[in-house]
Design an enzyme around this catalytic site. Structure first.
Site, PDB file in Angstrom:
ATOM      1  N   GLU A  51      33.271  45.554  44.682  1.00  0.00           N
ATOM      2  CA  GLU A  51      34.378  46.378  44.192  1.00  0.00           C
ATOM      3  C   GLU A  51      35.126  45.691  43.056  1.00  0.00           C
ATOM      4  OE1 GLU A  51      33.702  47.523  48.520  1.00  0.00           O
ATOM      5  OE2 GLU A  51      33.637  45.697  47.328  1.00  0.00           O
TER       6      GLU A  51
ATOM      7  N   ASN B 126      28.275  42.197  44.202  1.00  0.00           N
ATOM      8  CA  ASN B 126      28.952  40.987  44.650  1.00  0.00           C
ATOM      9  C   ASN B 126      28.398  39.767  43.924  1.00  0.00           C
ATOM     10  OD1 ASN B 126      26.558  41.355  46.299  1.00  0.00           O
ATOM     11  ND2 ASN B 126      27.372  39.933  47.817  1.00  0.00           N
ATOM     12  N   VAL B 127      29.277  38.791  43.724  1.00  0.00           N
ATOM     13  CA  VAL B 127      28.937  37.538  43.060  1.00  0.00           C
ATOM     14  C   VAL B 127      29.511  36.421  43.924  1.00  0.00           C
ATOM     15  CG1 VAL B 127      29.180  36.144  40.971  1.00  0.00           C
ATOM     16  CG2 VAL B 127      29.012  38.645  40.791  1.00  0.00           C
ATOM     17  N   GLU B 128      28.617  35.704  44.611  1.00  0.00           N
ATOM     18  CA  GLU B 128      29.061  34.653  45.525  1.00  0.00           C
ATOM     19  C   GLU B 128      29.303  33.334  44.801  1.00  0.00           C
ATOM     20  OE1 GLU B 128      26.888  36.255  49.566  1.00  0.00           O
ATOM     21  OE2 GLU B 128      26.101  34.455  48.624  1.00  0.00           O
TER      22      GLU B 128
ATOM     23  N   CYS C  81      39.496  44.887  49.120  1.00  0.00           N
ATOM     24  CA  CYS C  81      38.883  45.868  48.220  1.00  0.00           C
ATOM     25  C   CYS C  81      39.506  47.246  48.377  1.00  0.00           C
ATOM     26  CB  CYS C  81      37.380  45.896  48.444  1.00  0.00           C
ATOM     27  SG  CYS C  81      36.620  44.366  47.846  1.00  0.00           S
TER      28      CYS C  81
END
Length: 130
Positions: free
Chosen positions: A59, A46-48, A93
């Site tokens: 995903e 994940n990349v916030e 996702c």
């Protein structure tokens, strides 16, 4: 589809991806890994973002890696957080996975291995666009 799935290896690859996550806001790093029908393993984290709404789930990175590395169909999928818990993909996702899934994509879950069709029945797909 008779395929031997090395779930330990997939979980390990998801954990490695999770360790690269960018999660400064939620403090909830996530990693995902999947087996492709040609034997490759693809992964993502994940990349916030400060706006939250445009945060990318693990995903998203996994699907980008799938396409970048040659495409194919996903056969088996796992997703993990810091506690080595197996996380279920969110609705968005599930839709991403469905688009690139083999006929019976297997999903690793704490309650046991499920098919994508079990956790996402009546998914919207290309046949709905006809």
């Amino acid at each position: 589809m008779a395929v031997d799935i090395n779930w330990s290896l997939l979980r390990s690859e998801a954990k490695k991806a999770m360790e690269r996550a960018y999660a400064p806001y939620s403090k909830f790093p996530v990693g995902a890994a999947a087996l492709v029908d040609d034997g490759r393993i693809v992964s993502g984290c994940n990349v916030e973002n400060a706006s939250y709404g445009i945060t990318l789930c693990a995903e998203c990175g996994l699907i980008s890696e799938l396409i970048k590395s040659g495409g194919g169909r996903l056969v088996a999928f796992t997703c993990t957080g810091e506690q080595d818990d197996r996380l279920m993909p969110c609705g968005r996702c599930r839709q991403l996975l469905q688009e690139h899934a083999a006929a019976e994509l297997l999903i690793d879950h704490a309650a046991g291995i499920k098919t994508l069709n079990e956790i996402f029945p009546y998914a919207f797909d290309r046949t709905d666009l006809v």
